[in-house]
Design a protein around this motif. Structure first.
Motif, short mmCIF file in Angstrom:
data_model
loop_
_atom_site.label_atom_id
_atom_site.label_comp_id
_atom_site.label_asym_id
_atom_site.label_seq_id
_atom_site.Cartn_x
_atom_site.Cartn_y
_atom_site.Cartn_z
N GLU A 1 41.32 48.61 59.76
CA GLU A 1 41.06 49.82 58.99
C GLU A 1 41.61 51.02 59.77
O GLU A 1 41.41 51.12 60.99
N LYS A 2 42.28 51.89 59.07
CA LYS A 2 42.83 53.09 59.71
C LYS A 2 42.15 54.34 59.15
O LYS A 2 41.74 54.36 57.99
N LEU A 3 42.03 55.35 59.98
CA LEU A 3 41.39 56.60 59.54
C LEU A 3 42.19 57.21 58.39
O LEU A 3 43.42 57.16 58.40
N PRO A 4 41.49 57.79 57.44
CA PRO A 4 42.19 58.40 56.30
C PRO A 4 42.86 59.71 56.69
O PRO A 4 42.49 60.34 57.69
N PHE A 5 43.81 60.09 55.87
CA PHE A 5 44.57 61.34 56.05
C PHE A 5 43.66 62.53 56.40
O PHE A 5 43.91 63.27 57.35
N GLU A 6 42.57 62.70 55.60
CA GLU A 6 41.72 63.90 55.79
C GLU A 6 41.11 63.97 57.18
O GLU A 6 40.78 65.05 57.68
#
Ligand SMILES: Cc1cc2nc3c(=O)[nH]c(=O)nc-3n(C[C@H](O)[C@H](O)[C@H](O)COP(=O)(O)O)c2cc1C
Length: 177
Positions: free
Chosen positions: A159-164
């Motif tokens: 899982e990767k951190l979202p843009f925001e």
């Protein structure tokens, strides 16, 4: 494979197929990509000590890894140690050398992805042992070890951190909306 595809397909395997050796052309392609990275004043602080297809250097890199990493990395046909230069040629400290080394390694990882290979960085190694075994001179630091080869497991997508959460405007923490 275009850049976007390579970015999306890159992942860090932890099981490798020891029978799928790395060919000479692949080997040169990997490091030709690594050497083209940007760096402060084009200093190119990266040096790679590489063990290929279970040669003697492969065994030596294995010998500097923590037991947990050595356990799975032994099957990867390419094992490397990235060594970085701590000072500019004029003697000033090179604050960004680790960053620049990372950019080089990332190009190698993306190139590997295009070749159907996976790579995994390893902070779990013994720097003092590396310095001794590979006769790393003063002014150079072992930065990170890495493994590369054909994955022998299904991809587990992280899982990767979202843009925001990672892109801000105006001040730290202020999101783009
Ligand atoms: C600097 C660095 C050190 C790492 N050290 C280790 C390590 O010692 N052992 C390991 O199994 N994975 C290590 N990793 C791999 C990360 O766990 C992996 O990149 C992360 O879980 C994200 O997965 P992905 O690369 O598939 O996106 C390291 C990665 C980096 C960038």
């Amino acid at each position: 494979m275009d850049v976007r595809e390579a970015v999306l397909n890159r992942w860090s395997a932890r099981r490798y197929d020891p029978k799928r050796l790395i060919g000479e052309e692949e080997f040169f392609l990997l490091f030709d990509s690594a050497r083209r990275a940007p760096s402060s004043y084009n200093t190119q602080p990266w040096r790679y000590i590489v063990g290929l297809n279970f040669d003697a250097t492969h065994g030596k890199v294995l010998g500097i890894l923590t037991p947990g990493n050595a356990e799975w990395a032994k099957d990867a046909p390419l094992l490397g140690l990235l060594v970085g230069r701590e000072y500019y040629p004029d003697g000033r400290p090179y604050r960004d050398y680790r960053n620049d080394c990372g950019m080089s390694l990332m190009l190698l990882f993306l190139q590997a992805t295009e070749l159907g290979l996976s790579c995994r960085a390893m902070g779990g190694f013994y720097p003092d042992r590396a310095r001794e075994i590979f006769k790393i001179p003063q002014g150079w630091q072992p930065v990170v070890a890495f493994a590369c080869g054909k994955p022998a497991e299904e991809r587990r997508e992280k899982e990767k951190l979202p843009f925001e959460e990672i892109v801000f405007r105006e001040e730290f923490g202020r999101r783009w909306t």
